[in-house]
Every structure is written in structure tokens, then in C-alpha cells.
Design a protein around this motif. Structure first.
Motif, PDB file in Angstrom:
ATOM      1  N   LYS A  12       0.838  -1.201   0.000  1.00 29.90           N
ATOM      2  CA  LYS A  12       0.000   0.000   0.000  1.00 29.90           C
ATOM      3  C   LYS A  12       0.871   1.247   0.000  1.00 29.90           C
ATOM      4  N   PHE A  13       0.482   2.235  -0.792  1.00 31.34           N
ATOM      5  CA  PHE A  13       1.094   3.572  -0.701  1.00 31.34           C
ATOM      6  C   PHE A  13       0.015   4.484  -0.137  1.00 31.34           C
ATOM      7  N   GLY A  14       0.054   4.743   1.157  1.00 34.89           N
ATOM      8  CA  GLY A  14      -1.008   5.541   1.755  1.00 34.89           C
ATOM      9  C   GLY A  14      -2.337   4.835   1.525  1.00 34.89           C
ATOM     10  N   GLY A  15      -3.265   5.516   0.851  1.00 34.89           N
ATOM     11  CA  GLY A  15      -4.565   4.913   0.611  1.00 34.89           C
ATOM     12  C   GLY A  15      -4.593   3.989  -0.597  1.00 34.89           C
ATOM     13  N   LEU A  16      -3.552   4.083  -1.438  1.00 30.09           N
ATOM     14  CA  LEU A  16      -3.576   3.325  -2.687  1.00 30.09           C
ATOM     15  C   LEU A  16      -2.991   1.922  -2.491  1.00 30.09           C
ATOM     16  N   THR A  17      -3.747   0.927  -2.893  1.00 30.68           N
ATOM     17  CA  THR A  17      -3.241  -0.436  -2.803  1.00 30.68           C
ATOM     18  C   THR A  17      -2.664  -0.821  -4.167  1.00 30.68           C
ATOM     19  N   PRO A  37      -1.837  -4.424 -17.676  1.00 31.81           N
ATOM     20  CA  PRO A  37      -1.932  -3.062 -18.217  1.00 31.81           C
ATOM     21  C   PRO A  37      -1.105  -2.072 -17.395  1.00 31.81           C
ATOM     22  N   ASN A  38      -0.986  -0.860 -17.895  1.00 30.07           N
ATOM     23  CA  ASN A  38      -0.234   0.179 -17.177  1.00 30.07           C
ATOM     24  C   ASN A  38      -0.794   0.374 -15.781  1.00 30.07           C
ATOM     25  N   GLY A  39       0.101   0.515 -14.819  1.00 31.52           N
ATOM     26  CA  GLY A  39      -0.342   0.757 -13.451  1.00 31.52           C
ATOM     27  C   GLY A  39      -0.832  -0.481 -12.725  1.00 31.52           C
ATOM     28  N   ALA A  40      -0.621  -1.656 -13.321  1.00 25.30           N
ATOM     29  CA  ALA A  40      -1.113  -2.888 -12.708  1.00 25.30           C
ATOM     30  C   ALA A  40      -0.327  -3.260 -11.456  1.00 25.30           C
ATOM     31  N   GLY A  41       0.874  -2.745 -11.342  1.00 26.74           N
ATOM     32  CA  GLY A  41       1.680  -3.044 -10.162  1.00 26.74           C
ATOM     33  C   GLY A  41       2.890  -3.921 -10.455  1.00 26.74           C
ATOM     34  N   LYS A  42       3.270  -4.024 -11.723  1.00 23.75           N
ATOM     35  CA  LYS A  42       4.375  -4.910 -12.095  1.00 23.75           C
ATOM     36  C   LYS A  42       5.711  -4.397 -11.551  1.00 23.75           C
ATOM     37  N   SER A  43       5.986  -3.123 -11.793  1.00 24.15           N
ATOM     38  CA  SER A  43       7.251  -2.573 -11.296  1.00 24.15           C
ATOM     39  C   SER A  43       7.274  -2.578  -9.771  1.00 24.15           C
ATOM     40  N   THR A  44       6.106  -2.315  -9.178  1.00 25.48           N
ATOM     41  CA  THR A  44       6.024  -2.344  -7.717  1.00 25.48           C
ATOM     42  C   THR A  44       6.365  -3.737  -7.201  1.00 25.48           C
ATOM     43  N   MET A  45       5.892  -4.758  -7.910  1.00 23.07           N
ATOM     44  CA  MET A  45       6.222  -6.135  -7.526  1.00 23.07           C
ATOM     45  C   MET A  45       7.737  -6.342  -7.556  1.00 23.07           C
ATOM     46  N   PHE A  84      16.207  -1.898 -14.479  1.00 24.02           N
ATOM     47  CA  PHE A  84      15.233  -0.853 -14.224  1.00 24.02           C
ATOM     48  C   PHE A  84      14.378  -0.582 -15.455  1.00 24.02           C
ATOM     49  N   GLN A  85      13.164  -0.076 -15.197  1.00 26.01           N
ATOM     50  CA  GLN A  85      12.261   0.239 -16.312  1.00 26.01           C
ATOM     51  C   GLN A  85      12.828   1.390 -17.136  1.00 26.01           C
ATOM     52  N   GLU A  86      13.232   2.460 -16.450  1.00 27.92           N
ATOM     53  CA  GLU A  86      13.909   3.546 -17.145  1.00 27.92           C
ATOM     54  C   GLU A  86      15.367   3.096 -17.264  1.00 27.92           C
ATOM     55  N   ASP A 174      12.769  -5.358 -16.189  1.00 29.55           N
ATOM     56  CA  ASP A 174      11.597  -4.493 -16.306  1.00 29.55           C
ATOM     57  C   ASP A 174      11.569  -3.820 -17.684  1.00 29.55           C
ATOM     58  N   GLU A 175      10.715  -4.313 -18.539  1.00 25.44           N
ATOM     59  CA  GLU A 175      10.499  -3.770 -19.890  1.00 25.44           C
ATOM     60  C   GLU A 175      11.790  -3.585 -20.686  1.00 25.44           C
ATOM     61  N   PRO A 176      12.520  -4.672 -20.917  1.00 26.00           N
ATOM     62  CA  PRO A 176      13.791  -4.531 -21.651  1.00 26.00           C
ATOM     63  C   PRO A 176      13.599  -4.169 -23.121  1.00 26.00           C
ATOM     64  N   GLU A 206       6.898  -6.993 -19.490  1.00 32.71           N
ATOM     65  CA  GLU A 206       6.983  -6.481 -20.857  1.00 32.71           C
ATOM     66  C   GLU A 206       5.583  -6.241 -21.428  1.00 32.71           C
ATOM     67  N   HIS A 207       5.453  -5.176 -22.208  1.00 30.78           N
ATOM     68  CA  HIS A 207       4.178  -4.894 -22.863  1.00 30.78           C
ATOM     69  C   HIS A 207       4.120  -5.467 -24.278  1.00 30.78           C
ATOM     70  N   ASP A 208       5.289  -5.746 -24.859  1.00 29.73           N
ATOM     71  CA  ASP A 208       5.345  -6.277 -26.217  1.00 29.73           C
ATOM     72  C   ASP A 208       4.891  -7.739 -26.188  1.00 29.73           C
TER      73      ASP A 208
HETATM   74  N1  ATP Z   1       6.328   5.226  -4.814  1.00 20.23           N
HETATM   75  C1  ATP Z   1       4.993   5.247  -5.074  1.00 20.23           C
HETATM   76  N2  ATP Z   1       4.183   6.037  -4.359  1.00 20.23           N
HETATM   77  C2  ATP Z   1       2.849   6.064  -4.628  1.00 20.23           C
HETATM   78  N3  ATP Z   1       2.260   5.355  -5.573  1.00 20.23           N
HETATM   79  C3  ATP Z   1       3.014   4.551  -6.339  1.00 20.23           C
HETATM   80  C4  ATP Z   1       4.434   4.463  -6.128  1.00 20.23           C
HETATM   81  N4  ATP Z   1       4.935   3.580  -7.020  1.00 20.23           N
HETATM   82  C5  ATP Z   1       3.903   3.154  -7.744  1.00 20.23           C
HETATM   83  N5  ATP Z   1       2.749   3.722  -7.335  1.00 20.23           N
HETATM   84  C6  ATP Z   1       1.415   3.458  -7.879  1.00 20.23           C
HETATM   85  O1  ATP Z   1       1.200   2.078  -7.859  1.00 20.23           O
HETATM   86  C7  ATP Z   1       0.523   1.640  -9.020  1.00 20.23           C
HETATM   87  C8  ATP Z   1       1.323   0.581  -9.737  1.00 20.23           C
HETATM   88  O2  ATP Z   1       2.483   1.182 -10.306  1.00 20.23           O
HETATM   89  P1  ATP Z   1       3.592   0.348 -11.073  1.00 20.23           P
HETATM   90  O3  ATP Z   1       4.689   1.287 -11.424  1.00 20.23           O
HETATM   91  O4  ATP Z   1       3.961  -0.843 -10.296  1.00 20.23           O
HETATM   92  O5  ATP Z   1       2.819  -0.078 -12.380  1.00 20.23           O
HETATM   93  P2  ATP Z   1       3.352  -0.914 -13.622  1.00 20.23           P
HETATM   94  O6  ATP Z   1       2.512  -2.149 -13.693  1.00 20.23           O
HETATM   95  O7  ATP Z   1       4.807  -1.099 -13.557  1.00 20.23           O
HETATM   96  O8  ATP Z   1       2.945   0.053 -14.818  1.00 20.23           O
HETATM   97  P3  ATP Z   1       3.721   0.337 -16.193  1.00 20.23           P
HETATM   98  O9  ATP Z   1       3.360  -0.750 -17.105  1.00 20.23           O
HETATM   99  O10 ATP Z   1       3.159   1.648 -16.628  1.00 20.23           O
HETATM  100  O11 ATP Z   1       5.175   0.403 -15.888  1.00 20.23           O
HETATM  101  C9  ATP Z   1       0.280   2.887  -9.862  1.00 20.23           C
HETATM  102  O12 ATP Z   1      -1.042   3.336  -9.608  1.00 20.23           O
HETATM  103  C10 ATP Z   1       1.292   3.861  -9.339  1.00 20.23           C
HETATM  104  O13 ATP Z   1       0.824   5.183  -9.464  1.00 20.23           O
END
Ligand code: ATP
Ligand code: MG
Lengths: 253, 321
Positions: A12-17, A37-45, A84-86, A174-176, A206-208
Motif C-alpha cells: 500500500k502507498f497511503g490509501g492506494l493499494t 496493463p499500465n499501473g497494474a503493479g508490475k514494477s512495484t512487484m 530498471f524500467q527507465e 523491467d520492460e527490456p 513487458e508490454h510487447d
Molecule cells: N512510490 C509510489 N508512491 C505512490 N504510488 C506509487 C508508487 N509507485 C507506484 N505507485 C502506484 O502504484 C501503481 C502501480 O504502479 P507500477 O509502477 O507498479 O505499475 P506498472 O505495472 O509497472 O505500470 P507500467 O506498465 O506503466 O510500468 C500505480 O497506480 C502507481 O501510481
């Protein structure tokens, strides 16, 4: 046997899961795709697995042992390295120096032997394995160039070379292929297979989809932080939930 | 490659010989100046090691004082000879730095800057406050000078040679550290801490290592200074001196090993030349600083390359016309 096991992971980031009770396993020696899809949480994982974030709940097991909450450097020493993604490089260093820094885990030294030169043998080994990693990624001709001067494809290859030279057991990529043209993508896919053949397990974000379907043995699909589906590319491709998640089903997965 | 190595070795050799004969052509107070200049070179180069990881501290001057007080107390109170108290001074500064790592390296960047300043002031205030060992604002005086054979180290020229030899050795060691893999890793921590961590570099350890090692060498510099002057006071290591260190490094440039040295030498010599215009000195100094930030943002070290570029362009233009 599973080399990596993620159990009920919540972040969780604050209120966002960003991740909600996600579990999956990665088999040793596989290329495992983590898609969504974008924002699914892959990079967070990835950041949770590599220790850059601490999970809110849940457990991460690597080779059967919990690594939850350890520091990135510690986790990297036990054999997990992320890219890293970037594109992230030591931009101001040469290609060779970039990879040399990557040998840090394998050939440690201390300040006294560094001054006196007692660590000459270790340094020699470090340079040799750095050179091997460059050859492996096809970068040996560019070794004296600054990392920032490389074209995108070579930068990505260098990022992998830096990861590779630390001799990881598990590599999180992450997205090579992002931003690459079809030809560069093909080259990179080839390299990814080569890395796996050298004995490294790979988790790939990867999105491709063509690349994902062509490379991966197993897939895990995330959507809005929850686990949507898992299985072989064939199973996932035909899963109605997955088709729905990707652009409401109109998109060819 | 070997050609440049030989050329560099020759250049350093010539520089060394020039430095060795230089004091014989100088007046007494210029000889003093030269001693402090060489010590200050060690101060900036050791500071450079700390900044390699990208963290600029404001405690370096105080760490110099820790070494200075350490050596002064050991030689005066405990009666140790300079040859023992001097290396111990470095050790004491290193130990104090190691203790400070725990609070300080929980912070980064701006907070680290302020935190290091606060920690430094705390140490300085304890020198003022605890009169018992440290002697308060008037500090410690009558610090014995080194003894070796019949050499009179109260005279500037013998002391200058002592300083020159010790500082040269220290610079050599610092150079070795920077050019080793440890130095490379310190750069890596600076340029991309997250990437360094992902491949197993414990950034905390490396920041601490740079800070402790830099403090060790500046502790030695502090001891060298006060065994010559004979007194040590809290004033010598205040934020004013720290600002000078910063200015030397900024004006000289922090990308190369010699940049900081250049800054310290050029600015100190200029400062000495303007000694006659006493009341104008801060203004002149400030003007130089602003000028160099505006027109030489990469420092004096970038001057040769810039000149080359300017003249190279002219040559090419002439060819075309
Ligand atoms: N450090 C952070 N603080 C707050 N929210 C975050 C943070 N990192 C990620 N998020 C949020 O968590 C969610 C998942 O982000 P994440 O970067 O894991 O997505 P992703 O699956 O890698 O997307 P993409 O395909 O665009 O790279 C998004 O809604 C993002 O805004
Ligand atoms: Mg992402």
C-alpha cells in the motif's frame, strides 16, 4: 522446484493499494512473464522482491528462504538482481567501468589491499569477467565509450551486462524491449534466451506481447494490483478475463 | 599510454623538485604560507574523497580539529612523541567519524549537509565548553614540535620538508584509493545509488568508508598544522574555514583529482598577493568566486580543455579563410 515464491503480497502507498494479496511461483530455469496493463503493479512487484520497497503484508521466498524486508544490497548478494524500467546506467562512466562496478559482489576488496595492491589477482579476475560479460552482450567494441553515448539498444544490453556480471541466479527485467524497433527487439530476445541458457532464471515485465508470448514459459497476469490469471502463454491467451482486461477484449492478445 | 605515464611522472618529479627548492627563495612569512598551503592541499584532497559519493559535508574542518586536538593532547598531556601522536591523530578523527556515521548517514543531501554542520558545531562547542582537557576558547598552547636527530622543526624550512614528504605520501595513498575499484564504486554510489544497490553495493557502507577515510587524512593534516603553530583553538576549525574548503573545491573543480588542488593553490596564492589590500580581501575573494561560478562552472580544471577548444576553433577558422 520454485526458485522464487511470492506469498499473499500486499503493498500500500497511503490509501492506494498497488498490490493486493498477490501470490505466484517462478520455476527454476524458466523465463517467467509478469504482464498487465499500465499501473497494474508490475514494477512495484519487482521493487518489493528486490528490496527497494518493504511489503505491507505477505512473504517473499527465494530458494525456500524468506527475504522479505531485506536491503537491496543484501538481496542482490543472495542472487537476485533487477534491471530498471527507465534505462539506468552509470552514464558518466565508460561501458567497461559500468560492468566493472557490477563485479562488486563477486570480487570484494578492502581499502588496505586496494592501496597496497594486494588484491591484484581479484582485480584481474574482475576485469576478465567484466570483459566476458561485454562479449556475451556483444558490447566489446564499445567498451571505452561513455555509457551516455550509446544508442538505446546498446544501453539496454549494457544494463543487462551490469546485472549479469554479478552472476545472479534470478534476474528481474523491467520492460527490456520498450522503445526498441522490431530488429532491436529480436536481438534482445536472442540475448534474453542466451542469458537463460547460461543458467539464470528470468522474470520479465513487458508490454510487447509478441515478445512475451515468444519468450515466456509461464505467465502471471496482474490487473489493478490483483492477480488476474496465471499459466502457460496458451492458457493465458485464451483466458476471457485477460482478454477483457486488455482494452475490453477488442485487443488481440 | 606508457608515454603519458612517463610524461606525468616527469611532470610530478619536476614539480616536486621545484617545491623542494622553492622555500630557499622565499621570505620568512612566505615560508610559513607555503607550509600551510601544502597542508591545505591535503585538506581539500581528503575532502574530495568524502564528496566522491555525492554527499557534501560541512564537518571536514572540525574533523581536522579533532586530529589537531587529539595530537596536541597526546603529545602534551600524555607526553607521547610527535611520531606516535601524529598517526594516532588520524586514527582518532577516523573513530569520531565512524561514530558519527550512524546518525549522519541516515540523512542525505540537504539534510546531510545541515546534519553534518550541527554535529561539527557540537564537537566545536565541546572544545570551548570542556576547559578541562581542551582549554576553552584559548585552546591548548605550547604543543611540542617533532623531534628527530638534531633537526630544528621550529624553523620553517625543515618543517616544510616534513610536511611535503608526509603530504606527498598521503596524496599518493588517496590517489590509489580513488583509482582503485573502491574509488570506482564510490563514483557509482554518487551517480546512481539505486543501480549500485541493485548489484549489491551497500551504499551506507561506502558513504561511511569515504567519510571515515577522508576524516583520517584530514585529522593528520590538523596535527601537522598545530604542531607547527604550537597552539590549537576552536576558532581555527570554524565554519569560516569550512567555507574556504568549499570554495577551493568549487573553484578548482571536483571532477578530477587535481581540480581541488588547483583551487586551493590558486586561490591561496591570490589571497596572499592581495594581502596589502587588507580590507578589500573578502570582496576580491567573493568576486573571484562569483566570476568562476559564472564563467568556469566546471572549475579551473576545465581551463586547459576550454583553451584548447577556443584555440582549436580559431585554427580551423583560419584554415577555412
Ligand atoms: N512510490 C509510489 N508512491 C505512490 N504510488 C506509487 C508508487 N509507485 C507506484 N505507485 C502506484 O502504484 C501503481 C502501480 O504502479 P507500477 O509502477 O507498479 O505499475 P506498472 O505495472 O509497472 O505500470 P507500467 O506498465 O506503466 O510500468 C500505480 O497506480 C502507481 O501510481
Ligand atoms: Mg512499470
Amino acid at each position: 522446484m520454485a526458485i522464487l515464491e511470492v506469498q499473499n503480497l500486499t503493498k500500500k502507498f497511503g490509501g492506494l493499494t498497488a498490490l493486493n494479496d498477490v501470490s505466484f511461483k517462478v520455476g527454476e530455469g524458466q523465463i517467467h512473464g509478469l504482464i498487465g496493463p499500465n499501473g497494474a503493479g508490475k514494477s512495484t512487484m519487482f521493487k518489493n522482491i528486490a528490496g527497494f520497497y518493504t511489503p505491507t503484508r505477505g512473504d517473499i521466498l527465494f530458494e525456500g528462504k524468506s527475504i522479505t524486508g531485506q536491503t537491496p544490497s543484501r538481496i542482490s548478494m543472495s542472487g537476485i538482481v533487477r534491471t530498471f524500467q527507465e534505462t539506468t546506467l552509470f552514464q558518466e562512466m565508460t561501458v567497461f567501468e559500468n560492468v566493472l562496478v557490477g563485479t562488486h559482489n563477486r570480487s570484494r576488496t578492502n581499502i588496505f589491499s586496494a592501496i597496497i595492491g594486494l588484491d591484484r589477482l581479484i582485480q584481474q579476475q574482475a576485469r576478465t569477467s567484466a570483459m566476458q560479460a561485454l562479449e556475451f552482450m556483444g558490447l566489446e567494441d564499445r567498451k571505452h565509450q561513455l555509457a551516455s553515448e550509446l544508442p538505446l539498444g546498446s544501453q539496454r544490453a549494457l544494463a543487462i551486462a551490469i546485472a549479469l556480471v554479478s552472476k545472479p541466479k534470478l534476474m528481474l527485467m523491467d520492460e527490456p524491449f520498450a522503445g526498441m524497433n522490431p530488429e532491436e527487439t529480436r536481438g534482445m530476445m536472442q540475448l534474453t534466451r542466451k542469458v537463460r541458457e547460461s543458467g539464470v532464471t528470468i522474470v520479465l515485465v513487458e508490454h510487447d506481447m509478441k515478445a512475451v508470448m515468444g519468450l515466456c514459459d509461464q505467465l502471471t497476469v496482474l490487473n489493478f494490483g490483483t492477480l488476474l490469471a496465471g499459466g502457460s502463454p496458451e492458457q493465458v491467451r485464451n483466458n476471457p478475463d485477460v482478454i477483457n482486461a486488455y482494452l475490453g477484449g477488442s485487443h488481440q492478445v | 599510454m606508457p608515454g603519458t605515464v612517463i610524461r606525468k611522472t616527469v611532470a610530478i618529479g619536476i614539480l616536486f623538485i621545484a617545491l623542494a627548492i622553492l622555500p630557499h627563495f622565499l621570505k620568512y612569512h612566505h615560508q610559513d604560507f607555503l607550509i600551510f598551503l601544502v597542508i591545505n592541499v591535503l585538506v581539500v584532497v581528503s575532502y574530495r574523497l568524502v564528496t566522491l559519493t555525492g554527499e557534501w559535508s560541512l564537518i571536514h574542518a572540525v574533523m581536522m580539529g579533532v586530529g589537531a586536538y587529539g595530537s596536541a593532547l597526546l603529545s602534551k598531556q600524555a607526553g607521547l612523541s610527535f611520531w606516535i601522536s601524529f598517526p594516532l591523530a588520524g586514527g582518532i578523527a577516523a573513530i569520531v567519524a565512524a561514530l558519527l556515521c550512524f546518525p549522519l548517514f541516515r540523512m542525505t543531501q540537504f539534510y546531510f549537509l545541515i546534519g553534518s554542520f550541527a554535529a561539527g558545531e557540537a564537537i566545536r562547542l565541546s572544545w570551548i565548553h570542556f576547559i578541562k582537557p581542551f582549554g576553552g576558547t584559548s585552546g591548548i598552547s605550547a604543543i611540542p614540535s617533532p623531534e628527530l636527530l638534531d633537526i630544528d622543526f621550529l624553523e620553517p624550512i625543515p618543517y616544510f620538508y616534513l610536511v611535503l614528504i608526509i603530504v606527498t605520501i598521503c596524496l599518493f595513498l588517496l590517489f590509489r584509493i580513488e583509482k582503485s575499484r573502491i574509488g570506482l564504486t564510490l563514483h557509482a554510489v554518487h551517480w546512481k545509488a539505486s543501480l549500485a544497490e541493485s548489484i549489491g553495493v551497500n551504499t551506507w557502507n561506502y558513504r561511511s568508508l569515504a567519510f571515515i577515510t577522508g576524516s583520517f587524512f584530514v585529522g593528520l593534516a590538523g596535527a601537522l598544522k598545530v604542531h607547527y603553530i604550537g597552539t590549537v583553538t576552536p576558532k581555527q576549525f570554524d565554519i569560516g574555514f569550512m567555507v574556504f574548503i568549499l570554495i577551493w573545491v568549487i573553484v578548482g573543480g571536483y571532477r578530477t583529482f587535481y581540480g581541488a588542488i588547483l583551487g586551493a593553490v590558486v586561490l591561496s596564492v591570490l589571497d596572499e598577493m592581495f594581502r596589502e589590500f587588507n580590507e578589500l580581501r573578502p570582496a576580491i575573494y567573493g568576486a573571484i568566486l562569483i566570476f568562476s561560478i559564472l564563467y568556469l562552472p566546471a572549475g579551473l580544471e576545465s581551463l586547459p580543455q576550454r583553451l584548447k577548444r577556443v584555440f582549436g576553433r580559431k585554427d580551423r577558422q583560419m584554415e577555412r579563410t
